[in-house]
Design a protein around this motif. Structure first.
Motif, PDB file in Angstrom:
ATOM      1  N   HIS A   1       2.033 -10.951   1.002  1.00 32.63           N
ATOM      2  CA  HIS A   1       2.530 -11.799   2.093  1.00 32.63           C
ATOM      3  C   HIS A   1       2.602 -11.003   3.398  1.00 32.63           C
ATOM      4  CE1 HIS A   1       4.118 -15.530  -0.048  1.00 32.63           C
ATOM      5  NE2 HIS A   1       3.476 -14.833  -0.951  1.00 32.63           N
TER       6      HIS A   1
ATOM      7  N   ASN B   1       6.553  -8.492  -8.354  1.00 31.60           N
ATOM      8  CA  ASN B   1       7.254  -9.033  -7.176  1.00 31.60           C
ATOM      9  C   ASN B   1       6.894  -8.247  -5.918  1.00 31.60           C
ATOM     10  OD1 ASN B   1       8.610 -11.103  -8.506  1.00 31.60           O
ATOM     11  ND2 ASN B   1      10.295  -9.781  -9.088  1.00 31.60           N
TER      12      ASN B   1
ATOM     13  N   ALA C   1       5.117  -9.595  -2.467  1.00 28.62           N
ATOM     14  CA  ALA C   1       5.717  -9.342  -1.150  1.00 28.62           C
ATOM     15  C   ALA C   1       4.747  -8.591  -0.241  1.00 28.62           C
ATOM     16  CB  ALA C   1       7.022  -8.558  -1.304  1.00 28.62           C
TER      17      ALA C   1
END
Length: 189
Positions: free
Chosen positions: A164, A157, A161
């Motif tokens: 991005h 995760n 993140a």
């Protein structure tokens, strides 16, 4: 748009070939047009696809539904690219960076930034990518290459993140910054 056919005595709706073509043309046009202008109208997308606005709405009941379909299409294409990668050769870090770099190149080819606009189902859309990253990270943890102090799912995760966040940086700086950050995170240094 559909015709009804009998299969095993049950009616089955089947999309006509021309409807499939107009839907595919609409999605391709939406990817292209939205890549140039994220706020482009449905009318602009229809014109680029060579269909009417009504045809677009026959396939996608709203602009948001079209955005979700585009995000799903792009995710499917990215997953197909990931499927062609050799992730078992080399180190887990090599495999992880190959995934990240492939995703970045794909994003540069398809600059449509639809995930915020198509947030519905976003977790579901990221799930196969998350699973691939998690599998690669677990491999690195098994071999002792990556830290075992943090759960693999959390590291996956965090990787998404960070990827991005790196999209907001200039391309070369993004790659260098992301690689450096991921190495520190995954190696536990």
């Amino acid at each position: 748009m559909t015709e009804i056919k009998q299969v095993d005595g049950q009616p089955v709706r089947r999309r006509r070939a021309d409807a499939d073509r107009s839907r595919a043309a609409t999605l391709a046009a939406a990817i292209s047009v939205l890549g140039e202008s994220p706020e482009a109208s449905v009318e602009s997308i229809a014109a680029a696809a060579g269909v009417t606005r009504q045809t677009v709405y026959a396939h996608f009941p709203s602009r948001d539904a079209l955005l979700v379909a585009v995000a799903d299409q792009l995710t499917g294409e990215l997953l197909a690219e990931y499927g062609r990668l050799d992730l078992e050769s080399g180190t887990a870090m090599d495999a992880l960076l190959l995934l990240i770099d492939t995703g970045r190149r794909f994003s540069e080819q398809h600059p449509v930034r639809l995930y915020p606009a198509a947030a519905t189902g976003d977790d579901q859309r990221h799930q196969p990518i998350n699973e691939l990253l998690t599998k690669t990270i677990r491999r690195g943890q098994r071999t002792g290459e990556f830290t075992k102090e943090l759960p693999a799912t959390w590291l996956a995760n965090a990787t998404i993140a960070l990827s991005h966040a790196a999209a907001d940086l200039p391309a070369r700086k993004a790659t260098t910054t992301l690689h450096t950050t991921l190495r520190r995170l995954l190696l536990g240094t």
